[in-house]
Design a protein around this motif. Structure first.
Motif, PDB file in Angstrom:
ATOM      1  N   ASP A 152     -20.899 -65.570 -19.706  1.00 58.89           N
ATOM      2  CA  ASP A 152     -20.674 -65.086 -21.352  1.00 58.89           C
ATOM      3  C   ASP A 152     -20.777 -65.303 -22.602  1.00 58.89           C
ATOM      4  OD1 ASP A 152     -17.096 -65.356 -22.666  1.00 58.89           O
ATOM      5  OD2 ASP A 152     -17.360 -63.638 -21.117  1.00 58.89           O
ATOM      6  N   TRP A 153     -21.463 -66.663 -22.540  1.00 58.34           N
ATOM      7  CA  TRP A 153     -21.621 -66.812 -23.356  1.00 58.34           C
ATOM      8  C   TRP A 153     -22.776 -66.490 -24.644  1.00 58.34           C
ATOM      9  CZ3 TRP A 153     -25.863 -69.859 -25.418  1.00 58.34           C
ATOM     10  CH2 TRP A 153     -26.149 -70.617 -26.827  1.00 58.34           C
ATOM     11  N   GLY A 154     -23.950 -66.121 -23.900  1.00 58.43           N
ATOM     12  CA  GLY A 154     -24.932 -64.998 -24.100  1.00 58.43           C
ATOM     13  C   GLY A 154     -24.176 -63.366 -24.295  1.00 58.43           C
ATOM     14  N   ASP A 155     -23.721 -63.525 -23.896  1.00 53.19           N
ATOM     15  CA  ASP A 155     -23.359 -62.136 -24.234  1.00 53.19           C
ATOM     16  C   ASP A 155     -22.054 -61.946 -25.695  1.00 53.19           C
ATOM     17  OD1 ASP A 155     -22.510 -59.363 -22.738  1.00 53.19           O
ATOM     18  OD2 ASP A 155     -19.810 -60.095 -22.995  1.00 53.19           O
ATOM     19  N   THR A 156     -21.635 -63.294 -25.306  1.00 55.40           N
ATOM     20  CA  THR A 156     -20.939 -63.082 -26.545  1.00 55.40           C
ATOM     21  C   THR A 156     -21.700 -63.527 -28.069  1.00 55.40           C
ATOM     22  OG1 THR A 156     -18.678 -64.586 -25.225  1.00 55.40           O
ATOM     23  CG2 THR A 156     -18.641 -64.901 -28.137  1.00 55.40           C
ATOM     24  N   VAL A 157     -23.051 -64.202 -28.021  1.00 56.57           N
ATOM     25  CA  VAL A 157     -23.579 -64.189 -28.854  1.00 56.57           C
ATOM     26  C   VAL A 157     -24.699 -62.533 -29.130  1.00 56.57           C
ATOM     27  CG1 VAL A 157     -25.666 -65.682 -29.323  1.00 56.57           C
ATOM     28  CG2 VAL A 157     -24.377 -66.714 -28.567  1.00 56.57           C
ATOM     29  N   VAL A 158     -25.203 -62.262 -28.295  1.00 52.44           N
ATOM     30  CA  VAL A 158     -25.805 -61.015 -28.421  1.00 52.44           C
ATOM     31  C   VAL A 158     -24.340 -59.556 -29.545  1.00 52.44           C
ATOM     32  CG1 VAL A 158     -26.562 -58.756 -27.858  1.00 52.44           C
ATOM     33  CG2 VAL A 158     -27.353 -61.137 -26.677  1.00 52.44           C
ATOM     34  N   LEU A 159     -23.017 -60.254 -28.503  1.00 50.74           N
ATOM     35  CA  LEU A 159     -22.306 -59.097 -29.099  1.00 50.74           C
ATOM     36  C   LEU A 159     -22.293 -59.578 -30.893  1.00 50.74           C
ATOM     37  CD1 LEU A 159     -20.839 -56.779 -28.440  1.00 50.74           C
ATOM     38  CD2 LEU A 159     -18.726 -58.163 -28.134  1.00 50.74           C
ATOM     39  N   THR A 160     -21.718 -61.240 -30.970  1.00 50.24           N
ATOM     40  CA  THR A 160     -21.507 -61.424 -32.367  1.00 50.24           C
ATOM     41  C   THR A 160     -22.872 -60.631 -32.947  1.00 50.24           C
ATOM     42  OG1 THR A 160     -21.050 -63.840 -31.547  1.00 50.24           O
ATOM     43  CG2 THR A 160     -21.367 -63.684 -33.297  1.00 50.24           C
TER      44      THR A 160
END
Length: 205
Positions: A152-160
């Protein structure tokens, strides 16, 4: 015989190209993902109780229960993270790009902080995964939840990063932010029983 030319009976170009919550196809996919992963967590917890029932004491001697400081700090941080998570979800659903960009940076930082604290958690278990069944199951629970934090952190970073580009103005990306926030709620909710099983049930037992 010639095929007749298609006839259009209405103009649908005015309809929205995105939707939130139950109007989004990926929302249903995330719900299904939660059900599948929730079942896997439930099976792992059931295994925990089965292994516990086979021991006279829990944890079995000479091992001690995990130290609670890192796990409790992790729990407090992940619970407090729901404040910016709720705000960014509402900002995404109202199309507030400026707020979304700021709060996604906050959520990315929180995810990184949680991963650091999780490292200290592994060091405070007072048992290794290969020592016995007790060590194996609490490591399994912690590793399983860590994979969810990490993904989820990886997804959040990419989405950010995406929201800080021109693609961030695309309405579909606001739906992605909203659904990312929804999944984060699953991540911290499922942690609460795991926290109890790892840190407090051995003390009560």
């Amino acid at each position: 015989m010639m095929t007749p030319a298609p006839r259009f009976t209405g103009d649908l170009s005015h309809l929205p190209t995105h939707g939130f919550n139950i109007r989004s196809l990926t929302w249903w996919g995330i719900i299904g993902f939660m059900v599948i992963e929730g079942t896997f967590f439930a099976l792992t917890m059931a295994t925990y109780f089965y292994l516990m029932s086979q021991e006279h004491s829990w944890p079995p001697p000479p091992f001690q229960a995990p130290n609670v400081i890192a796990g409790t700090l992790f729990t407090l941080v992940i619970l407090l993270s729901e404040i910016p998570n709720t705000i960014v979800k509402r900002a995404a659903e109202s199309g507030d790009l400026r707020a979304v960009r700021t709060l996604m940076l906050v959520m990315s930082a929180i995810g990184a902080l949680l991963l650091v604290i999780r490292g200290f958690e592994f060091n405070s278990l007072n048992v290794l995964w290969y020592d016995n069944a007790y060590g194996s199951i609490i490591w399994a629970l912690l590793v399983l939840h860590t994979t969810h934090i990490l993904t989820d952190w990886g997804d959040t970073v990419v989405l950010t990063a995406l929201m800080h580009t021109k693609h961030g103005t695309v309405p579909r990306r606001f739906v992605d932010v909203s659904e990312n926030a929804l999944y984060w709620r699953f991540v911290w909710l499922v942690w609460l029983p795991i926290y109890f099983l790892i840190y407090w049930l051995p003390r009560l037992a």
